[in-house]
Scaffold this motif. Structure first.
Motif, mmCIF file in Angstrom:
data_model
loop_
_atom_site.group_PDB
_atom_site.id
_atom_site.type_symbol
_atom_site.label_atom_id
_atom_site.label_comp_id
_atom_site.label_asym_id
_atom_site.label_seq_id
_atom_site.Cartn_x
_atom_site.Cartn_y
_atom_site.Cartn_z
ATOM 1 N N UNK A 1 7.547 -11.995 -2.314
ATOM 2 C CA UNK A 1 6.282 -11.711 -1.643
ATOM 3 C C UNK A 1 5.654 -10.372 -2.030
ATOM 4 N N UNK A 2 6.435 -9.472 -2.582
ATOM 5 C CA UNK A 2 5.947 -8.129 -2.897
ATOM 6 C C UNK A 2 4.700 -8.121 -3.793
ATOM 7 N N UNK A 3 4.606 -8.991 -4.805
ATOM 8 C CA UNK A 3 3.385 -8.971 -5.620
ATOM 9 C C UNK A 3 2.121 -9.236 -4.797
ATOM 10 N N UNK A 4 2.212 -10.113 -3.797
ATOM 11 C CA UNK A 4 1.067 -10.349 -2.916
ATOM 12 C C UNK A 4 0.757 -9.103 -2.098
ATOM 13 N N UNK A 5 1.797 -8.415 -1.640
ATOM 14 C CA UNK A 5 1.604 -7.190 -0.864
ATOM 15 C C UNK A 5 0.908 -6.120 -1.699
ATOM 16 N N UNK A 6 1.388 -5.920 -2.912
ATOM 17 C CA UNK A 6 0.836 -4.853 -3.747
ATOM 18 C C UNK A 6 -0.640 -5.057 -4.047
ATOM 19 N N UNK A 7 -1.092 -6.310 -4.094
ATOM 20 C CA UNK A 7 -2.497 -6.570 -4.397
ATOM 21 C C UNK A 7 -3.367 -6.701 -3.148
ATOM 22 N N UNK A 8 -2.774 -6.520 -1.981
ATOM 23 C CA UNK A 8 -3.475 -6.704 -0.715
ATOM 24 C C UNK A 8 -4.456 -5.554 -0.442
ATOM 25 N N UNK A 9 -5.638 -5.872 0.063
ATOM 26 C CA UNK A 9 -6.618 -4.820 0.356
ATOM 27 C C UNK A 9 -6.221 -3.894 1.514
ATOM 28 N N UNK A 10 -5.256 -4.285 2.332
ATOM 29 C CA UNK A 10 -4.818 -3.431 3.440
ATOM 30 C C UNK A 10 -3.394 -2.911 3.225
ATOM 31 N N UNK B 1 -5.075 -2.164 12.261
ATOM 32 C CA UNK B 1 -6.036 -3.029 12.983
ATOM 33 C C UNK B 1 -7.463 -2.745 12.540
ATOM 34 N N UNK B 2 -7.784 -1.480 12.345
ATOM 35 C CA UNK B 2 -9.130 -1.111 11.884
ATOM 36 C C UNK B 2 -9.382 -1.646 10.471
ATOM 37 N N UNK B 3 -8.391 -1.530 9.589
ATOM 38 C CA UNK B 3 -8.539 -2.038 8.220
ATOM 39 C C UNK B 3 -8.743 -3.549 8.210
ATOM 40 N N UNK B 4 -8.127 -4.240 9.151
ATOM 41 C CA UNK B 4 -8.225 -5.693 9.205
ATOM 42 C C UNK B 4 -9.588 -6.184 9.668
ATOM 43 N N UNK B 5 -10.399 -5.302 10.219
ATOM 44 C CA UNK B 5 -11.750 -5.688 10.637
ATOM 45 C C UNK B 5 -12.589 -6.059 9.415
ATOM 46 N N UNK B 6 -12.398 -5.325 8.327
ATOM 47 C CA UNK B 6 -13.225 -5.511 7.139
ATOM 48 C C UNK B 6 -12.543 -6.252 5.998
ATOM 49 N N UNK B 7 -11.253 -6.512 6.106
ATOM 50 C CA UNK B 7 -10.540 -7.131 4.987
ATOM 51 C C UNK B 7 -9.536 -8.163 5.484
#
Length: 91
Positions: A38-47, A12-18
């Protein structure tokens, strides 16, 4: 490994900024979600790190959708009935 409560708070804290890569993408919350797609999207996700920590923090994982490249289902023939990890595709 953090407790589920601490892992959830960290996410939740990480989602405040990204904004997560899955935001607004219904495939991530589908009961028929395909982690391999979907995994490639996950791997590149900022959170990703915080999301992954939550995904592996509990013996009682979500029972549907994809979280940090990990797909969950209501049941899995390989594991028996009930929630079970059916795919882990991250890294």
């Amino acid at each position: 490994m953090p407790s589920p409560t601490k892992a959830y708070a960290a996410l939740r804290e990480a989602l405040v900024d990204a904004k997560p890569s899955c935001a607004g993408d219904d495939r991530f919350t589908s009961e028929t979600a395909n982690a391999a797609d979907l995994a490639p999207l996950c791997r590149s996700c900022p959170v990703f790190d915080a999301c992954h920590a939550l995904a592996v923090s509990s013996d009682r994982p979500p029972v549907w959708g994809v979280l940090a490249g990990i797909a969950r289902r209501h049941s899995n023939p390989m594991l028996g009935t009930g929630p079970g990890r059916v795919a882990e595709i991250y890294g």
